[in-house]
Motif scaffolding. Structure first.
Motif, short mmCIF file in Angstrom:
data_model
loop_
_atom_site.label_atom_id
_atom_site.label_comp_id
_atom_site.label_asym_id
_atom_site.label_seq_id
_atom_site.Cartn_x
_atom_site.Cartn_y
_atom_site.Cartn_z
N SER A 45 33.61 25.49 20.70
CA SER A 45 32.22 25.35 20.27
C SER A 45 32.10 25.73 18.80
N LEU A 46 30.97 25.42 18.22
CA LEU A 46 30.71 25.81 16.83
C LEU A 46 30.74 27.33 16.67
N ALA A 47 30.33 28.04 17.70
CA ALA A 47 30.34 29.50 17.64
C ALA A 47 31.75 30.03 17.39
N ASP A 48 32.75 29.29 17.85
CA ASP A 48 34.14 29.73 17.67
C ASP A 48 34.60 29.60 16.22
N LEU A 49 33.78 28.97 15.37
CA LEU A 49 34.18 28.77 13.97
C LEU A 49 33.87 29.97 13.08
N LYS A 50 33.13 30.93 13.61
CA LYS A 50 32.76 32.10 12.80
C LYS A 50 34.01 32.81 12.30
N GLY A 51 34.08 32.96 10.97
CA GLY A 51 35.23 33.62 10.36
C GLY A 51 36.44 32.72 10.19
N LYS A 52 36.27 31.42 10.50
CA LYS A 52 37.41 30.49 10.45
C LYS A 52 37.26 29.49 9.30
N LYS A 53 38.29 28.68 9.12
CA LYS A 53 38.31 27.65 8.08
C LYS A 53 37.95 26.29 8.67
N VAL A 54 37.22 25.51 7.87
CA VAL A 54 36.85 24.15 8.27
C VAL A 54 37.21 23.21 7.11
N GLY A 55 37.95 22.16 7.41
CA GLY A 55 38.33 21.19 6.38
C GLY A 55 37.41 19.98 6.36
N LEU A 56 36.82 19.71 5.22
CA LEU A 56 35.97 18.54 5.04
C LEU A 56 35.73 18.33 3.55
N GLU A 57 35.05 17.22 3.25
CA GLU A 57 34.73 16.95 1.84
C GLU A 57 33.42 17.66 1.48
N VAL A 58 33.56 18.67 0.66
CA VAL A 58 32.41 19.47 0.27
C VAL A 58 31.40 18.60 -0.48
N GLY A 59 30.15 18.67 -0.06
CA GLY A 59 29.10 17.93 -0.72
C GLY A 59 28.82 16.57 -0.11
#
Length: 341
Positions: free
Chosen positions: A135-149
């Motif tokens: 879930s999105l909650a599991d992303l807390k404190g983690k890294k996410v890769g995407l195109e910023v902006g």
């Protein structure tokens, strides 16, 4: 901050070519210099690309409906970013793009007015979690890769807000969208943001990866439009009204079970994929009739309104320095053509 080298990543993949988003640095420079192309005696020149809501025009083209409606228009096929490059360079009267990218063009000198709402993204934009992230909650404190902006960043922020997580609780790794499948497979990030078919590639490349959030969870976050130069709209308004009026026939042919197969065959052939593949992406695109679009093109707050959605995108674009000055959203939309005016 939008980085030019990351802005224009046309993607060649196993399905549709990479779908949308982005504007090259060259576009911005040319847009400031370009003269409008509106010529009363010339066909309307419209740039379109492979997003299902725009390739839909291919049905009207091949069925001869433009001529039947007395519309003198030339649709020109581009990769998505190239279509906006051409528009911003003054080589087109209109272009198909997201409402947020319409604002990006205006914010960088290529003024335009949105006259037709074709669809909204209904699941084709996805935040994908690596195996074990549920879930999105599991992303807390983690890294996410995407195109910023870009729009997946917009989508992630929306999802995090709904999940009660602060933006600062995740670390963004700026990555080209077509590289996100490899990044997810490496395990170096907890999730990536990508649109189809890239998101599907990411999930196939990392067994156990799953969608955490998609544009289907926030209808109206990403609208798709036809947008026109102010000069062409002023000079050729009756012609644009005719074009907008044809849209219901296109949507009807695509959505009617009796004709959908033929419509999908036409669109799939245009983008070079099998009809079954195109059908999957069509399901992630909610086509809007003129009546449905009319309801959305009323000025209101929230994502149920093209105005509300565009103000949200405008604030995002300014916050992340895609452009510096907030845009006049009200002036960027002309809903009257949907009413034949």
């Amino acid at each position: 901050m939008r980085i030019p080298s990351l802005i224009n990543p046309r993607l060649i993949t196993d399905g549709l070519t990479g779908i949308r988003r982005g504007l090259s640095a060259m576009t911005l420079a040319l847009g400031l210099l370009a003269a409008p192309v509106a010529q009363a005696a010339e066909p309307l020149r419209i740039g379109y690309s492979d997003w299902p809501g725009w390739v839909a025009w291919q049905v009207a083209i091949e069925k001869g409906w433009l001529k039947e409606a007395g519309i003198d228009a030339k649709f020109e096929w581009f990769d998505y970013s190239a279509s906006m490059d051409a528009f911003s360079a003054g080589k087109l009267d209109a272009v198909t793009c997201t409402n947020g990218d319409a604002l990006v063009m205006s914010g960088n000198g290529a003024r335009n007015v949105m006259i037709l709402l074709t669809d909204f993204s209904n699941g084709n934009d996805i935040i994908v979690g690596k195996p074990g992230v549920k879930s999105l909650a599991d992303l807390k404190g983690k890294k996410v890769g995407l195109e910023v902006g870009l729009v997946e960043h917009l989508l992630l922020i929306d999802g995090l807000q709904k999940a009660g997580i602060k933006e600062g609780d995740v670390t963004l790794i700026n990555a080209k969208t077509n590289e996100t499948p490899q990044i997810l497979a490496s395990g170096d990030v907890a999730a990536i943001g990508a649109w189809q078919p890239i998101a599907g590639q990411a999930m196939r490349g990392a067994a156990g990866a799953r969608p955490l959030y998609s544009s289907a969870d926030r209808p109206g976050l990403i609208y798709d439009v036809v947008t026109v130069t102010p000069a062409s709209l002023a000079a050729r308004r009756p012609d644009w009204i005719k074009l907008v009026g044809l849209w219901d026939r296109v949507v009807g042919y695509i959505t009617d079970p009796k004709t959908q197969g033929d419509a999908v065959a036409i669109m799939a052939a245009k983008v070079g994929v099998e009809p079954a593949v195109f059908t999957r992406f069509l399901k992630g695109t909610k086509l809007l009739t003129l009546a449905e679009g009319r309801a959305v093109m009323k000025d209101a707050d929230g994502f149920g309104s093209l105005y509300g959605s565009s103000r949200h995108a405008d604030a995002f674009n300014v916050k992340f320095e895609v452009y510096k000055t907030p845009q006049d959203v009200k002036a960027a939309i002309d809903p009257a053509l949907t009413d034949g005016k």
